[in-house]
Design a protein around this motif. Structure first.
Motif, PDB file in Angstrom:
ATOM      1  N   SER A  99      51.429  10.664  45.724  1.00  0.00           N
ATOM      2  CA  SER A  99      52.156   9.867  46.708  1.00  0.00           C
ATOM      3  C   SER A  99      51.696   8.412  46.686  1.00  0.00           C
ATOM      4  O   SER A  99      52.514   7.481  46.727  1.00  0.00           O
ATOM      5  CB  SER A  99      51.966  10.476  48.097  1.00  0.00           C
ATOM      6  N   ARG A 103      54.051   5.236  45.636  1.00  0.00           N
ATOM      7  CA  ARG A 103      54.320   4.213  46.640  1.00  0.00           C
ATOM      8  C   ARG A 103      53.804   2.846  46.193  1.00  0.00           C
ATOM      9  O   ARG A 103      54.452   1.808  46.454  1.00  0.00           O
ATOM     10  CB  ARG A 103      53.689   4.604  47.974  1.00  0.00           C
ATOM     11  N   SER A 109      58.874   7.270  40.141  1.00  0.00           N
ATOM     12  CA  SER A 109      59.284   8.653  40.345  1.00  0.00           C
ATOM     13  C   SER A 109      59.926   9.200  39.076  1.00  0.00           C
ATOM     14  O   SER A 109      59.728  10.366  38.723  1.00  0.00           O
ATOM     15  CB  SER A 109      60.256   8.751  41.524  1.00  0.00           C
ATOM     16  N   MET A 145      65.188   7.444  44.296  1.00  0.00           N
ATOM     17  CA  MET A 145      63.958   7.165  45.041  1.00  0.00           C
ATOM     18  C   MET A 145      63.306   5.870  44.564  1.00  0.00           C
ATOM     19  O   MET A 145      62.769   5.094  45.371  1.00  0.00           O
ATOM     20  CB  MET A 145      62.991   8.339  44.909  1.00  0.00           C
ATOM     21  N   LEU A 149      62.569   2.466  46.854  1.00  0.00           N
ATOM     22  CA  LEU A 149      61.284   1.761  46.902  1.00  0.00           C
ATOM     23  C   LEU A 149      61.446   0.302  46.511  1.00  0.00           C
ATOM     24  O   LEU A 149      60.838  -0.590  47.108  1.00  0.00           O
ATOM     25  CB  LEU A 149      60.279   2.445  45.976  1.00  0.00           C
ATOM     26  N   TRP A 154      60.648   3.314  52.142  1.00  0.00           N
ATOM     27  CA  TRP A 154      59.752   4.426  51.807  1.00  0.00           C
ATOM     28  C   TRP A 154      60.014   5.551  52.792  1.00  0.00           C
ATOM     29  O   TRP A 154      59.926   5.353  54.008  1.00  0.00           O
ATOM     30  CB  TRP A 154      58.300   3.966  51.859  1.00  0.00           C
ATOM     31  N   LEU A 155      60.337   6.724  52.291  1.00  0.00           N
ATOM     32  CA  LEU A 155      60.740   7.840  53.151  1.00  0.00           C
ATOM     33  C   LEU A 155      59.577   8.685  53.642  1.00  0.00           C
ATOM     34  O   LEU A 155      59.781   9.589  54.451  1.00  0.00           O
ATOM     35  CB  LEU A 155      61.747   8.725  52.410  1.00  0.00           C
ATOM     36  N   HIS A 159      57.995  10.946  49.120  1.00  0.00           N
ATOM     37  CA  HIS A 159      58.968  10.061  48.463  1.00  0.00           C
ATOM     38  C   HIS A 159      58.724  10.045  46.949  1.00  0.00           C
ATOM     39  O   HIS A 159      57.680   9.633  46.465  1.00  0.00           O
ATOM     40  CB  HIS A 159      58.837   8.641  49.019  1.00  0.00           C
ATOM     41  N   GLY A 160      59.735  10.515  46.202  1.00  0.00           N
ATOM     42  CA  GLY A 160      59.669  10.483  44.750  1.00  0.00           C
ATOM     43  C   GLY A 160      58.829  11.557  44.107  1.00  0.00           C
ATOM     44  O   GLY A 160      58.607  11.534  42.890  1.00  0.00           O
ATOM     45  N   GLY A 202      62.567  12.592  50.621  1.00  0.00           N
ATOM     46  CA  GLY A 202      62.440  11.897  49.350  1.00  0.00           C
ATOM     47  C   GLY A 202      61.939  12.725  48.197  1.00  0.00           C
ATOM     48  O   GLY A 202      61.738  12.205  47.091  1.00  0.00           O
TER      49      GLY A 202
END
Length: 549
Positions: A99, A103, A109, A145, A149, A154-155, A159-160, A202
């Motif tokens: 993660s 991020r 991703s 995703m 970003l 950002w979920l 995410h991703g 995400g």
């Protein structure tokens, strides 16, 4: 034509049910049993699909229960580790690290997804852990995703992150075959609630992980899912593919389900970290029903903290699920375990326990918390299994009434269809009485857990595997050590049996062994904090399988 019931028929039925009536009592009953039977036959003419729930619903909360938290809160660890240069080091990294890397832009991703798809292509033929792989969808979701970003959106922690979804959760337009030949071409037209929630968080769907046919064992219509630590044995079930794929570094995390050991058992076999949340916490809408009053949904990961990130994403009440209970999930990785009390049943660490089990208890005692012996009321816990048999038989009634189970690749006569048929001979009175026993068990576990924050023990030794699944208490199963043992035979639950005993000269394999922690209802946070501390103390979470034959 249905024949008239005779007194001799009643006498024969008594032997099946463990009863003994007198001749006079049989004569009194014989006149009205035909009508009772005919009502049941008439009901069978109405075919109920798997998605039709029971009117009765199970609630794990005893009178006086209060939710431990009022709002959701997720505070994961701060990760600063840089992205490794080796793809394998990335593949096996904890979800917390993945993660952070996604991020922070250290890996896209799309690149992470391609990495896992390459491992699936290489290793899935050996593990047979993915029933369906969705590379085009996965890459499209990963690209989406990355675009979010890039736009500053950002979920959340997932995410991703690419993941595997147990093949009993509906995925619109993607085969969801429940591991069983009669359903292997089943393509749903909508998504399960968990599928929807993970997409909203995400996460990137790599494909559908294998499930033992109708949530039993590790055999499915496409093959036999293997343990990455020993390819001569199965990964256990029924979340067979989810545990195998996660342990083998074929995904960032996976989703499993448990009715009676289907998250904890493959986690024990494959060395993953499985979290079975409190019953009712996660929606089962769009998931194959096996037992409405027992089925639970949870994450399978490679570290304890990872399970918190996934549970936070899939947690939430759902009015469409009659068993759903809206409950906030509160987790703070920074919270300490000072002042906690850990209980254990001494008999669970005696006969049947392994050296790894005892070492895990010793490690827990070194954590600086209070560890004390507890007792559990002596009740016929195994009798609760009648509920599993009856609900599962009802969930798949048509399978045996229409003999479509003949197409299944069952390996022995103890598999589901035979159990479904036997369940027909459970009396309604006994089933109601078993439900009342279940309430007594809820009270017994409530009393035992009232003096501790958590309980530690081997997951399949003693009454806790059965008892806690029926009371709905959460369970965290984590890797505790390793043993050198021979290949184990097929087993639906637990370690199974050695195929040829422990004869001199037999090939042995180094395989992981785990330990279970049970926590308070709807309070998984402290359970995970304790699990993180124990995981660090044991120091065995980072070891990787070598896929030996």
């Amino acid at each position: 034509m249905v024949e008239t019931i005779t007194e001799a028929d009643i006498a024969g039925a008594e032997r099946l049910l463990g009863l003994a009536y007198t001749a006079k009592e049989r004569a009194q009953m014989v006149g009205n049993l035909d009508g009772q039977r005919d009502l049941m036959i008439a009901r069978r003419d109405l075919r109920l699909d798997n998605g039709t729930p029971m009117a009765c619903r199970f609630d794990p909360r005893l009178p006086g229960f209060a939710m431990p938290h009022g709002i959701d809160a997720l505070h994961p660890s701060e990760i600063t580790a840089p992205l490794p240069s080796e793809p394998e080091d990335i593949a096996f990294a904890p979800l917390t690290n993945l993660s952070h890397w996604v991020r922070s832009g250290q890996i896209s991703s799309r690149a992470l997804t391609d990495l896992y798809l390459a491992r699936i292509e290489l290793l899935n033929p050996r593990l047979e852990c993915f029933a369906t792989v969705t590379p085009d969808l996965a890459r499209a979701e990963a690209d989406a995703m990355d675009a979010l970003l890039g736009a500053g959106v950002w979920l959340g922690p997932l995410h991703g992150i690419p993941y595997g979804l147990k093949d009993l959760f509906d995925t619109r337009g993607i085969t969801t075959g429940w591991g069983a030949e009669p359903f292997q071409n089943r393509v749903p037209d909508s998504d399960a609630a968990v599928t929807t929630r993970l997409r909203a968080a995400g996460a990137v769907l790599l494909g559908k992980t294998t499930v033992g046919a109708l949530a039993y064992n590790d055999l499915w219509y496409g093959g036999w899912t293997r343990n990455p630590w020993n390819l001569n044995e199965g990964s256990s079930g029924s979340s067979a593919g989810s545990a195998s794929a996660t342990a083998g570094g074929l995904c960032g995390f996976s989703i499993g389900t448990e009715t009676l050991g289907s998250i904890t058992s493959p986690s024990q076999r494959c060395g993953t970290t499985g979290l079975r949340p409190t019953f009712g916490r996660v929606s089962r809408v769009g998931a194959m029903a096996l037992c409405w009053s027992l089925d639970k949904v949870g994450p399978i990961c490679r570290s304890v903290e990872d399970t918190a990130l996934v549970l936070a994403a899939i947690n939430g009440g759902d009015v469409r699920d009659r068993g759903s209970i809206a409950a906030p999930f509160h987790f703070d990785a920074r919270a300490g375990i000072e002042g906690m009390t850990l209980g254990y049943l001494p008999e669970a660490f005696e006969d049947g326990a392994t050296d790894v089990d005892r070492a895990a208890l010793a490690a827990a005692k070194d954590l600086g918390i209070k560890v004390k012996e507890v007792t559990l009321e002596d009740l016929p816990y195994a009798s609760l299994m009648t509920v599993v048999y009856a609900e599962a038989a009802a969930a798949f009634e048509a399978l045996t009434l229409e003999d479509t189970d003949d197409t299944l690749r069952w390996q022995d006569d103890g598999a589901w269809p035979n159990t479904f048929r036997k369940a027909r001979f459970v009396s309604a009175v006994d089933l109601v009485q078993t439900d009342r026993l279940r309430y007594r068990v809820m009270q017994a576990l409530g009393e035992m857990m009232s003096g501790v924050d958590a309980l530690i023990g081997p997951f399949s030794t003693g009454p806790m595997l059965v008892a806690s699944n029926f009371t709905g208490h959460p369970c965290l199963h984590l890797r505790a050590g390793f043993e050198d043992i021979a290949s184990r035979s097929m087993a639906s639950l637990g370690a199974g049996k050695l195929t040829t005993g422990d004869a001199a000269g037999e090939t042995t394999f180094t395989v992981p062994q785990g330990i279970s922690l049970w926590g308070q209802l709807f309070d998984e946070g402290p359970l995970l904090n304790l699990g993180m501390a124990l995981e660090k103390k044991l120091g065995v979470a980072d070891r990787r399988p070598t896929f030996p034959n």
